[in-house]
Design an enzyme around this catalytic site. Structure first.
Site, PDB file in Angstrom:
ATOM      1  N   ASN A 195       0.817  -1.216   0.000  1.00 29.46           N
ATOM      2  CA  ASN A 195       0.000   0.000   0.000  1.00 29.46           C
ATOM      3  C   ASN A 195       0.851   1.265   0.000  1.00 29.46           C
ATOM      4  O   ASN A 195       0.450   2.293  -0.555  1.00 29.46           O
ATOM      5  CB  ASN A 195      -0.915   0.016   1.234  1.00 29.46           C
ATOM      6  CG  ASN A 195      -2.287  -0.561   0.936  1.00 29.46           C
ATOM      7  OD1 ASN A 195      -2.808  -0.416  -0.166  1.00 29.46           O
ATOM      8  ND2 ASN A 195      -2.876  -1.224   1.919  1.00 29.46           N
TER       9      ASN A 195
ATOM     10  N   CYS B 120      -4.087  -9.485   4.618  1.00 29.65           N
ATOM     11  CA  CYS B 120      -3.587  -9.189   3.271  1.00 29.65           C
ATOM     12  C   CYS B 120      -2.209  -8.543   3.307  1.00 29.65           C
ATOM     13  O   CYS B 120      -1.635  -8.253   2.257  1.00 29.65           O
ATOM     14  CB  CYS B 120      -4.561  -8.274   2.525  1.00 29.65           C
ATOM     15  SG  CYS B 120      -5.928  -9.173   1.751  1.00 29.65           S
ATOM     16  N   PHE B 121      -1.692  -8.269   4.496  1.00 24.19           N
ATOM     17  CA  PHE B 121      -0.326  -7.773   4.681  1.00 24.19           C
ATOM     18  C   PHE B 121      -0.098  -6.455   3.933  1.00 24.19           C
ATOM     19  O   PHE B 121       0.992  -6.198   3.420  1.00 24.19           O
ATOM     20  CB  PHE B 121       0.702  -8.818   4.228  1.00 24.19           C
ATOM     21  CG  PHE B 121       0.277 -10.235   4.509  1.00 24.19           C
ATOM     22  CD1 PHE B 121      -0.041 -10.636   5.800  1.00 24.19           C
ATOM     23  CD2 PHE B 121       0.151 -11.161   3.489  1.00 24.19           C
ATOM     24  CE1 PHE B 121      -0.458 -11.925   6.063  1.00 24.19           C
ATOM     25  CE2 PHE B 121      -0.271 -12.456   3.741  1.00 24.19           C
ATOM     26  CZ  PHE B 121      -0.579 -12.838   5.031  1.00 24.19           C
ATOM     27  N   CYS B 122      -1.137  -5.630   3.881  1.00 26.25           N
ATOM     28  CA  CYS B 122      -1.061  -4.311   3.223  1.00 26.25           C
ATOM     29  C   CYS B 122      -0.682  -4.432   1.752  1.00 26.25           C
ATOM     30  O   CYS B 122      -0.063  -3.526   1.188  1.00 26.25           O
ATOM     31  CB  CYS B 122      -0.077  -3.391   3.951  1.00 26.25           C
ATOM     32  SG  CYS B 122      -0.540  -3.002   5.639  1.00 26.25           S
ATOM     33  N   ASN B 123      -1.042  -5.546   1.134  1.00 33.51           N
ATOM     34  CA  ASN B 123      -0.744  -5.765  -0.285  1.00 33.51           C
ATOM     35  C   ASN B 123      -2.034  -6.178  -0.995  1.00 33.51           C
ATOM     36  O   ASN B 123      -2.235  -7.354  -1.310  1.00 33.51           O
ATOM     37  CB  ASN B 123       0.322  -6.852  -0.440  1.00 33.51           C
ATOM     38  CG  ASN B 123       0.955  -6.864  -1.815  1.00 33.51           C
ATOM     39  OD1 ASN B 123       0.298  -6.629  -2.812  1.00 33.51           O
ATOM     40  ND2 ASN B 123       2.243  -7.152  -1.863  1.00 33.51           N
TER      41      ASN B 123
END
Length: 821
Positions: free
Chosen positions: A137, A427-430
């Site tokens: 992100n 989502c691990f900022c992805n």
């Protein structure tokens, strides 16, 4: 040595454990990570761990040397400037970047470095920001600067494509899948055709933090030398392309070699390299590329001269001084030399081989797992045709039941935590990688958002599909033993075996035969006037439309309005309560307060101010108390807080959209500050069975006292405790009668870590039990159930032909009659 490790070493022995290093992996763990004893840490992609020897060296350095603000010419300032200069060189050396071509700009982190590039890049209406779909992100955020200044933005997927029959063999090529071009001001952009003078930016990660996929660094040369291979058919092919690599994830195990792949910008974070310091990153920038950036703001340290009352400023010329606003974090910068010393002693190549061996072994073991019916247990992500150079030490996946439905990732994380395993989920900022690998369309993503799903919530399965994944990742100090514990955990918790073991449940659902009167009796009644504080037992107590009268009628909140509970403020358990109904007084006591506080709830002891708050989808009208009462509670829990009393509430929530009669929890009446229902009922027989299971587990593990002794029914904070019958018989009850009062069962109570908090001798500690044992046999669709939730039905005609409503007191000793209809 066990057979599993022998098997692992036969395949990976030459790569595992630093055989040519100054210490073996076992010596590293024993001497530098003693604090990990009993814990398995598998989130090195999120943040790796610092070495204890590393911190000792840092503190020794700071204790011996005097470092001053580098924006001066004193001896201490000069010492700081020297150490900062050496640190910059260490960063450049780590990625083989010549100081003649590159500069190291220190920032507060990789995100700050990306923000710096985005806001200073020379965007125009003829520019384009292109990025791979698999990006963090913090990279996607650059899009806002581009679109805001009239530039275009476009996401792409790059896949390897093999051409057969070329010169008698196969030649690897690439295929680019372009997504729709994004524009904010289309009318303006259509007036101008892109020319060769516009600057464009291409961004990709060296390693995807979602899947571990390592992108080919050949992309740097392709974009800079032949952008048409990527941008074929795009009007932006002829512009001046610059390349940004997000190396925050990949820098620790495979830093980009900038002597071979001359990217314009590379961003890193040091806590992902060696754990400490946090809040420090760097932008490694080509000097010619940095001079293209347009910096607007100036500050102390970035100017050679300025005049206060006229428009005059002369900026410093060196790249570092131009972009480092204010005083840099020089003590943190001084500490990174000790982290690099450890990495360099092991060597990057050895760290890469060591961590890769663990990740590859985990992938093989997870892919091999099968349920009793032969169904696959694990779906791995990242096994795509992307143009890549293998995988980093990261494995992301989701797990399936034997019937093909998904386990929620929050269930996996919750159970892993109980087993002492720390991993990452979501989502691990992805978002791009998450949607790509999970197969989520735009409409599904928007539908999930409209349904209330946001980052870090518990909505892990929506419409039968995962909204995120489970991720394990490895660092230079990870061991085979960590991996074995993790694989054993997955096998024992999520693989259905033919002998009935492995994630077996004991939940009774559906109708049972009606039990005879007198089989059950009410053993205790407990009232909890203040949410999450101690309750008090009574022989008899009146009911109201909200449950037990005055039960959880009060709540403590922080000054910001946050509801306080024992999860965050365990000291609340030491606040004891008692209500004198005749006097209308709530008495509270605390070992931290000398005075027993009486609160007369029959009189107007409030300050008169009313307000509304929201908790668990319910709106409450509350009234606050005067300063003296709030000060008492603030002293009792050791932090500022406010006491609020519920005057009315509006609650109408169905937890099951199908509104099936066995699972729908619908409360149209009043509900005080309880989480889900008016009552929680616990069976003594069920608690006794749980204790027997804990003892058996302790004997098998050779452990004693893991759960803080015998588990009392009160550990679960029940309102009602019953005795009689078989363990867990209450699971099948749909309704019941106590005396002349009728109750509807709303289903099982989903337990959380709060029941693992042990209060003893004035101290609070956390245990694994009883939640760990409950998880082994009381799991249903991601929930760990124990006890049942009840709703009081004030008057229902037709239950045993009795519609009387003249006895509204519960009394210990009353018969409990399950009535399954």
């Amino acid at each position: 040595m066990d057979a599993g490790k022998e098997e692992f070493l036969r395949e990976f022995g030459e790569h595992y454990g630093y055989p040519n290093g100054p210490k073996s992996i076992d010596e590293i763990r024993a001497t530098e990570f003693k604090r990990l004893d009993g814990n398995v840490y598998l989130d090195h992609a999120g943040a790796t761990l610092y070495s204890e020897l590393q911190l000792e060296a840092i503190f020794k350095d700071l204790n011996v040397n005097v470092y001053g603000n580098p924006h001066s010419q004193s001896d201490t300032s000069s010492a700081t400037s020297d150490i900062v200069r050496e640190a910059r060189q260490q960063v450049l050396d780590y990625c083989k970047a010549s100081p003649k071509e590159y500069s190291c700009i220190f920032t507060s982190g990789a995100t700050a470095a990306l923000k710096l590039v985005g806001e200073a890049f020379p965007w125009s209406s003829q520019s384009c920001f292109t990025y791979t779909t698999e990006n963090h992100n913090s990279v996607l955020g650059i899009r806002e600067y581009a679109l805001g200044q009239g530039a275009a933005a476009s996401a792409i997927d790059i896949e390897e494509h093999v051409l057969h029959g070329v010169s008698g063999g196969s030649v690897p090529s690439m295929r680019v899948l372009q997504h729709e071009v994004q524009r904010r001001n289309k009318a303006r952009s259509m007036e101008e055709e892109p020319t060769g003078g516009a600057y464009n930016l291409f961004a990709f990660p060296s390693e995807c933090n979602f899947s571990g996929l390592r992108f080919s660094l050949d992309l740097v040369k392709i974009i800079k030398e032949d952008p048409k291979r990527i941008m074929e058919g795009s009007p932006f092919c002829n512009g001046r392309w610059m390349v940004l690599i997000d190396a925050a994830k990949g820098f620790a195990t495979e830093p980009p070699d900038l002597s071979l792949y001359p990217a314009d910008f590379v961003v890193i974070s040091f806590y992902k390299l060696f754990g400490y310091p946090t809040g420090l990153g760097a932008l490694i920038a080509r000097n010619d590329a940095a001079r293209v950036l347009k910096k607007t703001y100036f500050s102390g340290g970035t100017v050679a001269a300025s005049i206060a009352d006229i428009d005059f400023v002369k900026r410093r010329k060196s790249v570092e001084e131009l972009f480092e606003d204010g005083t840099i974090s020089y003590l943190s910068i001084a500490s990174i030399q000790h982290g690099f010393k450890i990495l360099n002693s092991l060597t990057v190549s050895a760290i890469s081989r060591h961590t890769a061996s663990l990740a590859l072994y985990v992938r093989k073991k997870l892919l091999a797992l099968r349920h009793e019916n032969g169904a696959k247990v694990c779906t791995l992500y990242g096994m795509s045709k992307a143009l890549c150079r293998g995988f980093g030490p990261t494995v992301s996946f989701n797990l399936k039941r034997s019937d093909g439905t998904w386990y929620g990732y929050r269930e996996v994380e919750k159970l892993a935590s109980l087993s002492g395993i720390q991993l990452r989920t979501g989502c691990f900022c992805n978002p791009g990688a998450c949607a790509k690998y999970l197969g989520l369309s735009h409409s599904e993503l928007l539908s999930n958002i409209e349904a209330g799903h946001v980052c870090w919530d518990d909505n892990d399965i929506i419409h039968g599909k995962p909204t995120g994944a489970v991720r394990v990742s490895f660092g230079y100090m990870s061991t085979f033993e960590d991996v074995k514990i993790f694989i054993d955990f997955v096998t024992s918790s999520f693989v259905a075996l033919s002998n009935g073991t492995g994630n077996g449940y004991q939940i009774k659902q559906g109708p049972e035969s009606r039990l005879e009167a007198g089989s059950y009796s009410l053993k205790s009644v407990t009232v909890y006037p203040i949410k999450s504080c101690a309750g008090f037992n009574v022989e008899s107590w009146p009911l109201s439309s909200s449950g037990l009268r005055h039960d959880r009628e009060w709540v403590l909140t922080s000054l910001s309005g946050e509801i306080l509970t024992q999860k965050k403020v365990p000291e609340m358990c030491f606040i004891s309560t008692f209500i004198d109904l005749n006097k209308g007084i709530l008495f509270v006591e605390s070992p931290r307060c000398q005075v027993r506080l009486p609160i007369n709830f029959m009189l107007n002891s409030c300050n008169g101010g009313r307000e509304e708050i929201n908790l668990h989808a319910q709106r409450y009208e509350v009234q606050a108390y005067e300063k003296e009462i709030n000060m008492w509670f603030s002293n009792a829990i050791g932090r500022p807080c406010t006491l609020l009393r519920c005057f009315s509430s509006n609650y109408n929530l169905c937890l099951n959209k199908s509104k099936s009669t066995d699972m729908c929890r619908r409360m149209e009446g009043m509900l005080n500050f309880s989480n889900e229902a008016q009552f929680l009922l616990i069976s003594e027989e069920s608690v006794s069975d749980l204790n027997d299971r804990i003892k058996t587990t302790d004997v098998q593990k050779g452990a004693q006292g893991t759960g803080g002794g015998q588990i009392s029914p009160m550990r679960f904070r029940p309102n009602l405790v019953i005795s009689g019958g078989e363990p867990y018989a209450e699971d099948g009850w749909r309704n019941l009668k106590i005396g002349n009062m009728y109750f509807t069962s709303l289903g099982g109570c989903n337990r959380c870590q709060m029941i693992n908090i042990v209060h003893e001798a004035g101290q609070v500690r956390k245990s694994n039990e009883p939640l760990a044992t409950l998880a082994s046999y009381r799991r249903v669709k991601g929930k760990i159930l124990f006890g049942i939730l009840l709703k009081y039905e004030k008057s229902i005609v037709g239950w045993d032909g009795d519609d009387k409503d003249d006895d509204l007191w519960l009394q210990v000793g009353q018969d409990v009659h399950p009535n399954i209809v």
